[in-house]
Design an enzyme around this catalytic site. Structure first.
Site, PDB file in Angstrom:
ATOM      1  N   ASP A  43      -8.907  -1.798   8.877  1.00  0.00           N
ATOM      2  CA  ASP A  43      -8.344  -1.893   7.517  1.00  0.00           C
ATOM      3  C   ASP A  43      -7.963  -3.322   7.140  1.00  0.00           C
ATOM      4  O   ASP A  43      -7.152  -3.535   6.254  1.00  0.00           O
ATOM      5  CB  ASP A  43      -7.124  -0.967   7.385  1.00  0.00           C
ATOM      6  CG  ASP A  43      -5.862  -1.569   7.995  1.00  0.00           C
ATOM      7  OD1 ASP A  43      -5.976  -2.334   8.970  1.00  0.00           O
ATOM      8  OD2 ASP A  43      -4.773  -1.266   7.486  1.00  0.00           O
ATOM      9  N   GLU A  44      -8.566  -4.291   7.798  1.00  0.00           N
ATOM     10  CA  GLU A  44      -8.067  -5.654   7.680  1.00  0.00           C
ATOM     11  C   GLU A  44      -9.214  -6.662   7.749  1.00  0.00           C
ATOM     12  O   GLU A  44     -10.095  -6.532   8.596  1.00  0.00           O
ATOM     13  CB  GLU A  44      -7.126  -5.863   8.872  1.00  0.00           C
ATOM     14  CG  GLU A  44      -6.316  -7.091   8.879  1.00  0.00           C
ATOM     15  CD  GLU A  44      -5.532  -7.200  10.203  1.00  0.00           C
ATOM     16  OE1 GLU A  44      -5.423  -6.200  10.952  1.00  0.00           O
ATOM     17  OE2 GLU A  44      -5.067  -8.290  10.492  1.00  0.00           O
ATOM     18  N   ASP A 103      -5.131  -6.363   3.858  1.00  0.00           N
ATOM     19  CA  ASP A 103      -4.724  -5.335   4.818  1.00  0.00           C
ATOM     20  C   ASP A 103      -4.207  -4.123   4.043  1.00  0.00           C
ATOM     21  O   ASP A 103      -3.264  -4.235   3.260  1.00  0.00           O
ATOM     22  CB  ASP A 103      -3.637  -5.909   5.742  1.00  0.00           C
ATOM     23  CG  ASP A 103      -3.283  -4.970   6.898  1.00  0.00           C
ATOM     24  OD1 ASP A 103      -2.843  -5.477   7.952  1.00  0.00           O
ATOM     25  OD2 ASP A 103      -3.416  -3.738   6.752  1.00  0.00           O
TER      26      ASP A 103
HETATM   27  P1  TTP Z   1      -2.231  -1.497  10.637  1.00  0.00           P
HETATM   28  O1  TTP Z   1      -2.865  -2.250   9.514  1.00  0.00           O
HETATM   29  O2  TTP Z   1      -1.601  -2.271  11.724  1.00  0.00           O
HETATM   30  O3  TTP Z   1      -1.101  -0.537  10.059  1.00  0.00           O
HETATM   31  P2  TTP Z   1      -1.065   0.307   8.722  1.00  0.00           P
HETATM   32  O4  TTP Z   1      -2.237   0.029   7.851  1.00  0.00           O
HETATM   33  O5  TTP Z   1      -0.897   1.750   9.072  1.00  0.00           O
HETATM   34  O6  TTP Z   1       0.262  -0.170   8.029  1.00  0.00           O
HETATM   35  P3  TTP Z   1       0.575  -1.592   7.353  1.00  0.00           P
HETATM   36  O7  TTP Z   1      -0.675  -2.410   7.466  1.00  0.00           O
HETATM   37  O8  TTP Z   1       0.945  -1.291   5.957  1.00  0.00           O
HETATM   38  O9  TTP Z   1       1.693  -2.160   8.145  1.00  0.00           O
HETATM   39  O10 TTP Z   1      -3.298  -0.534  11.280  1.00  0.00           O
HETATM   40  C1  TTP Z   1      -4.333   0.095  10.554  1.00  0.00           C
HETATM   41  C2  TTP Z   1      -4.573   1.491  11.066  1.00  0.00           C
HETATM   42  O11 TTP Z   1      -4.899   1.447  12.449  1.00  0.00           O
HETATM   43  C3  TTP Z   1      -3.366   2.390  10.949  1.00  0.00           C
HETATM   44  O12 TTP Z   1      -3.297   3.035   9.677  1.00  0.00           O
HETATM   45  C4  TTP Z   1      -3.552   3.329  12.076  1.00  0.00           C
HETATM   46  C5  TTP Z   1      -4.335   2.560  13.119  1.00  0.00           C
HETATM   47  N1  TTP Z   1      -3.425   2.155  14.219  1.00  0.00           N
HETATM   48  C6  TTP Z   1      -3.348   2.956  15.342  1.00  0.00           C
HETATM   49  O13 TTP Z   1      -4.055   3.959  15.441  1.00  0.00           O
HETATM   50  N2  TTP Z   1      -2.467   2.591  16.325  1.00  0.00           N
HETATM   51  C7  TTP Z   1      -1.655   1.498  16.247  1.00  0.00           C
HETATM   52  O14 TTP Z   1      -0.856   1.215  17.151  1.00  0.00           O
HETATM   53  C8  TTP Z   1      -1.742   0.665  15.073  1.00  0.00           C
HETATM   54  C9  TTP Z   1      -0.866  -0.542  14.936  1.00  0.00           C
HETATM   55  C10 TTP Z   1      -2.637   1.045  14.096  1.00  0.00           C
HETATM   56 MG    MG Z   2      -2.805  -1.941   7.401  1.00  0.00          MG
END
Ligand code: TTP
Ligand code: MG
Length: 383
Positions: free
Chosen positions: A105-106, A10
């Site tokens: 992203d995961e 992730d």
């Molecule tokens: P995440 O992987 O949940 O969050 P992140 O990568 O920003 O942070 P981390 O993993 O380090 O905690 O989500 C991936 C992307 O998806 C994030 O960069 C932006 C988008 N996203 C949204 O647009 N709305 C949301 O509510 C969430 C949770 C994510």
């Molecule tokens: Mg992330």
């Protein structure tokens, strides 16, 4: 199902990290990616520098800017993030064909048992070196523990959480580290005295039923680190490939063959790591004139052996090498078959011996990383 190590990958603060990478002036600064406050936009994500102020995804941007007034607010550039996401996936595909993409992203990756930590370290190094992005990876034997480990590794970390570590590591953590236990459930659980994951394990299931309903049994299993969810290949790589563009055109056939050997071993290793075999081998050649050809051969029997891939590529090269010098050479293994569909023919004695050698090489590589194993031919031509 063959025993596997599972990686949960992730990217950290994905959208914000892409912006910080592409605009060095934002690095180390609080960055929020989201809608405009005038349009009552919400935060898509924010850099870790911003999270210290209590800002998080889905919060109204207006509120976020009050909590962290010095934050740089940037609009969401979906096209860009999707493109970067595709590049990251291509890195993952270099390591295993067994990939379950979860979001932009995961993903979960399955690799050969015992190789999880080494592979994860390599993936992080490649993503850092080639894409300059922070990626966290959790490693375990099932998806649940891998995902929790990834959460513990963040930001920009690597962590294993093996089933044996569950009582010591997982049980003292707050119950909401379990996926599916949101802040609301956590609050209600706290109301009946269940605060940690360990409390959840110890609580009578009737007590939990009042709070979590029918999911109680499932959550208690999660709390013990048990997860039998199948690994669903949302997207199985259709091929595994390697190619090399030379800094200077190469006219020496032996040099080309040495590079092909390196590439074939890499592709073979990745096939074995992913539990797949290939039926088709494709050679790619680019000449000094930039003319590019690809030539394929279908094997009599699917293979995951680097040597077998090399032999096929070598034959293709000798049939189609044309006039030197060459600018690029590459090899692709496709027509992938999974374990269940493998040939029922008994292996010949020679195959069996080769298999043992390659297993030994995989073992070395699992322990010491991919750089450790060189064949003499590669050493001769190492840059
Ligand atoms: P995440 O992987 O949940 O969050 P992140 O990568 O920003 O942070 P981390 O993993 O380090 O905690 O989500 C991936 C992307 O998806 C994030 O960069 C932006 C988008 N996203 C949204 O647009 N709305 C949301 O509510 C969430 C949770 C994510
Ligand atoms: Mg992330």
């Amino acid at each position: 199902m063959k025993a596997r190590d599972i990686l949960h990958c992730d990217l950290d603060a994905f959208f914000a990290s892409v912006e910080q990478r592409d605009h060095p002036e934002y690095r180390g600064k609080p960055v929020i990616v989201g809608g405009s406050p005038e349009a009552r936009g919400v935060v898509a994500t924010c850099s870790y520098e911003t999270r210290r102020f209590g800002v998080h995804s889905a919060m109204p941007v207006r509120r976020a800017m009050k909590l962290c007034p010095e934050a740089v607010l940037l609009p969401v550039d979906f096209r860009r993030y999707r493109e970067v996401s595709g590049r990251v996936r291509r890195v993952w595909e270099r390591f295993t064909p067994e990939i379950e993409v979860v979001s932009i992203d995961e993903a979960y990756l399955a690799v050969e048992k015992g190789t999880g930590m080494v592979t994860a370290a390599e993936i992080r190094a490649v993503v850092s070196r080639e894409l300059n992005l922070p990626l966290s990876i959790g490693v375990s034997t099932n998806k649940l523990l891998a995902k929790i480990a990834c959460g513990l590794a963040k930001p920009n970390g690597l962590k294993a959480l093996w089933p044996a570590d569950v009582p010591e590591v997982l049980w003292p953590l707050p119950a909401d580290v379990l996926p599916g236990v949101g802040p609301k459930s956590a609050e209600r659980l706290a109301g009946v005295g269940v605060v940690t994951v360990g409390d959840l394990v110890a609580a009578p299931v009737e007590l939990l039923r009042g709070v979590l309903g029918n999911a109680s049994v499932a959550f208690q299993r999660y709390a013990q680190g048990l997860d039998t969810r199948e690994f669903t290949l949302v997207r199985r790589a259709r091929s595994v490939s390697e190619e090399t563009t030379f800094p200077q055109d190469v006219a020496d056939r032996d040099h080309i063959l040495a590079v092909l050997m390196t590439q074939a071993e890499e592709v073979g290793h990745r096939l074995r790591a992913g539990g797949a075999k290939a039926r088709t081998v494709t050679l790619k050649l680019r000449f000094a004139s930039f003319r590019t050809i690809t030539r394929s051969v279908t094997l009599f029997e699917a293979t995951d052996s680097g040597v077998a891939l090399y032999r096929a590529a070598c034959e293709l090269f000798d049939q189609h090498s044309g006039r030197p010098p060459w600018r690029l050479v590459g090899i692709k293994a496709s027509g992938l078959t999974a374990w269940e569909q493998l040939s029922l023919l008994p292996p010949s004695g020679a195959d069996e011996k080769l298999r043992r050698v390659e297993n030994a090489l995989d073992g070395l590589r699992a322990r010491y990383g991919r750089q450790v194993v060189f064949r003499a031919r590669r050493l001769m031509h190492r840059d």
